[in-house]
Enzyme design. Structure first.
Site, PDB file in Angstrom:
ATOM      1  N   GLY A  56       0.816  -1.214   0.000  1.00  0.00           N
ATOM      2  CA  GLY A  56       0.000   0.000   0.000  1.00  0.00           C
ATOM      3  C   GLY A  56       0.849   1.262   0.000  1.00  0.00           C
ATOM      4  N   GLY A  95       2.321   2.592  -2.920  1.00  0.00           N
ATOM      5  CA  GLY A  95       2.453   3.197  -4.245  1.00  0.00           C
ATOM      6  C   GLY A  95       3.600   2.623  -5.049  1.00  0.00           C
ATOM      7  N   SER A 138       3.627  -0.650  -5.880  1.00  0.00           N
ATOM      8  CA  SER A 138       3.037  -1.774  -6.579  1.00  0.00           C
ATOM      9  C   SER A 138       3.444  -3.152  -6.074  1.00  0.00           C
ATOM     10  CB  SER A 138       3.342  -1.656  -8.075  1.00  0.00           C
ATOM     11  OG  SER A 138       2.417  -2.452  -8.722  1.00  0.00           O
ATOM     12  N   SER A 139       3.299  -3.325  -4.765  1.00  0.00           N
ATOM     13  CA  SER A 139       3.524  -4.658  -4.198  1.00  0.00           C
ATOM     14  C   SER A 139       2.512  -5.645  -4.767  1.00  0.00           C
ATOM     15  CB  SER A 139       3.409  -4.613  -2.678  1.00  0.00           C
ATOM     16  OG  SER A 139       2.091  -4.313  -2.280  1.00  0.00           O
ATOM     17  N   ASP A 176       1.583  -1.173 -13.798  1.00  0.00           N
ATOM     18  CA  ASP A 176       2.396  -1.821 -12.764  1.00  0.00           C
ATOM     19  C   ASP A 176       2.944  -3.159 -13.241  1.00  0.00           C
ATOM     20  OD1 ASP A 176       1.343   0.322 -11.494  1.00  0.00           O
ATOM     21  OD2 ASP A 176       0.073  -0.816 -10.121  1.00  0.00           O
ATOM     22  N   TYR A 211      -9.735   4.936  -5.934  1.00  0.00           N
ATOM     23  CA  TYR A 211      -9.251   4.454  -7.238  1.00  0.00           C
ATOM     24  C   TYR A 211     -10.379   4.085  -8.204  1.00  0.00           C
ATOM     25  CZ  TYR A 211      -6.160   2.425 -10.657  1.00  0.00           C
ATOM     26  OH  TYR A 211      -5.493   2.179 -11.829  1.00  0.00           O
TER      27      TYR A 211
END
Ligand code: ATP
Ligand code: GLA
Ligand code: MG
Length: 535
Positions: free
Chosen positions: A181, A183, A185-186, A240, A294
């Protein structure tokens, strides 16, 4: 019986990009590389820490499964986005780069009969077991926030590539080092690594298979991961996964979605700069806040495109991934009518003249579709909550941000050759970085995806020597990226430590600060690493 594969001649070392990268895009035949040395994955500076971390992962795997061979490790990195925020789902180009931090999935193919066992090195994520026989019919429950949903999304992606795939039993140990969480892109790194783990395991277990190389091409991995990640309940674009899979060391990636997916690595032609990632430590969980953040932005930009098409008589727009028309579709439709981008922006201002936004009832009028129709088409699979749609501000951000990406890429492609000296390079870097700061301003004011802490870090960065700074990724928390002069980078990091982290999180450990702020460099994308790798 565990099976061994000989990878003494890897298909690609990953240390230098395959030639097709430099011929204007990523070729359809470029397979995810199988690698046998860590030095082919990580840069020299990252290698010592990674060697240790991989060593601990292997040791933990052996503790969990003392009698099992580690067949392979699937790896996919996070990304930082340099420019082009919230425009991928409108099909405009973006410019991210893969980073060193990644998700690793250590896999033994075989083990518990008919099952996939998922262990996670992070105690926040408890062990999960799945019956392989059920996987084909498993629906992901997007209403719950469950970490293994991202793995199941990878399974879905693998099955979409080959619905007849025989998924073997697998024992897996996951080690993700991308703060969640934040930013960076986990989620996509995890989905891509999961998908890669499944297709590689399928190849490894196939009767008569002598290798697990060439299990999937990069474009297939990206495209299936993009579609399958949406099963977790976030209507995300394709940036991502593209960055995670296509990443090339030393290069940013220009990712194009229109007319089709293409990733072009761009080298940096200046030297005297560094990118610094600074995480606000405000966790922005897209799954949890999707309905007001989002997913709502995706609805707003999609409806803005559909309304523009209707009001300006552009005819039906091409539909993106079964969802709706895009602002890119609008720009293209205007282009064939001789209207340039400035003209499109004027139309946006004319059609959406109400600065305060539009209620659903007003949207019904503008679009000429019933409330039920609009709700079913755009707000059912990904539910949203809103009072007024901000069509004008969102559409203007998207169109202006797309122009900023073009300008940034042009500058990267035309280096500071015309300047030639250090002063020239500084001027060039300042100009480049100012585009990033303008992007942040637009994210904050028009797209409303910033937050107080992101704004604070950006201001601190600019006041302390950064040439430019911006939020990176979805926003509403998470990380910033700043372009700073190389010789000031270390001092810059120290300054943010003092002015942000120690101020807001008194007593925070040095380790946590070092995880939150780092000088970053563009890294290699997804890879499969053999179980008996060397350094
Ligand atoms: P952004 O999408 O803004 O770049 P992000 O991808 O880190 O940031 P999300 O899209 O909200 O943020 O995804 C975070 C979720 O991904 C976590 O809450 C968790 O469920 C899952 N996740 C990511 N990494 C791991 C991991 N190593 N192990 C388990 N789950 C993970
Ligand atoms: C998230 C999404 C991406 C992109 C960014 C914002 O990371 O997963 O597709 O939309 O937000 O640019
Ligand atoms: Mg994500």
């Amino acid at each position: 019986m565990p099976r061994s594969f000989d990878f003494s001649t890897p298909t690609s070392t990953g240390s230098s990009p395959p030639s097709e990268f430099f011929e204007g895009g990523v070729g359809a035949s470029s397979f995810v590389p199988v690698i046998s040395t860590l030095s082919a994955v990580y840069s020299k500076s990252a290698l010592p820490a990674q060697e240790q971390r991989w060593g601990s992962l292997v040791a933990s795997f052996k503790r969990l499964y003392p009698n099992e061979e580690l067949t392979f490790i699937a790896r996919s990195p996070g990304r930082v986005n340099l420019i082009g925020e919230h425009i991928d789902y409108s099909l405009f180009d973006v410019l991210p780069m893969a980073i060193t931090q990644d998700v690793l999935i250590a896999v033994h193919v075989g083990g518990s009969e008919g099952k996939i066992v998922l262990n996670n090195a992070d105690p926040r994520f408890p062990t999960r077991t799945f019956n392989i026989a059920d996987l084909k019919d498993t629906e992901i429950d997007a209403t719950v926030h469950e970490w293994s949903n991202y793995f199941l999304a990878g399974v879905k992606g693998a099955l979409s590539l080959n619905p007849l795939a025989e998924i073997p039993s697998m024992h897996c140990l996951i080690d993700g080092r991308i703060p969640t969480g934040s930013g960076l892109s986990s989620s996509s790194a995890f989905v891509c690594a999961s998908l890669l783990a499944i297709v590689t395991a399928v190849k490894a277990a196939a009767p008569g298979s002598e290798s697990f190389a060439n299990a999937v091409t990069k474009p297939d991995l990206v495209q299936s991961a993009v579609v399958s990640e949406r099963h977790v309940g976030v209507n995300s674009g394709g940036m991502d996964q593209s960055a995670s899979v296509f990443g090339v060391p030393g290069h940013a990636l220009r990712v194009q979605f229109y007319p089709e997916l293409k990733a072009t690595p761009i080298a940096f032609q200046a030297d005297e700069f560094a990118f610094v990632i600074a995480n606000t430590l405000v966790v922005a969980d897209k799954h949890v806040t999707g309905p007001i953040h989002y997913n709502l932005r995706v609805v707003e930009t999609t409806l803005a495109a559909e309304i523009l098409a209707k009001q300006c008589g552009l005819g039906p727009l091409p539909i993106r991934d079964g969802f709706g028309g895009t602002l890119r579709g609008v720009v293209e439709a205007f282009k064939v009518r001789g209207v340039d981008i400035a003209g499109v922006m004027d139309k946006v201002k004319q059609v959406f003249s109400k600065q305060e936004g539009y209620t659903l009832a007003e949207t019904v009028q503008l679009l000429g579709q019933s409330e039920i129709e609009i709700t079913q088409k755009y707000m059912t699979r990904f539910p949203v909550r809103f009072e007024r749609f901000q069509f004008r501000a969102r559409a203007l951000h998207v169109l202006e941000e797309a122009e900023r990406v073009k300008k940034y890429c042009e500058m990267l492609n035309h280096a500071p050759a015309e300047h030639g000296d250090i002063d020239g390079e500084e001027k060039y870097l300042r100009a480049l970085a100012s585009i990033m700061t303008a992007s942040h301003t637009s994210c904050r004011d028009l797209f409303d995806c910033s937050c107080a802490q992101l704004d604070e870090i950006v201001s601190l960065a600019l006041a302390n020597g950064a040439y430019g700074s911006r939020l990176s990724g979805a926003g509403w928390g998470g990380a910033t990226v700043s372009l700073v002069p190389k010789d000031k980078a270390v001092e810059f990091v120290q300054c943010l430590k003092k002015e942000y982290y120690l101020k807001h999180f008194p007593g925070i450990s040095e380790e946590k600060i070092n995880d939150a702020i780092c000088i970053t460099e563009p890294a290699l994308g997804s890879a499969v690493v053999v179980g008996n790798y060397s350094v």
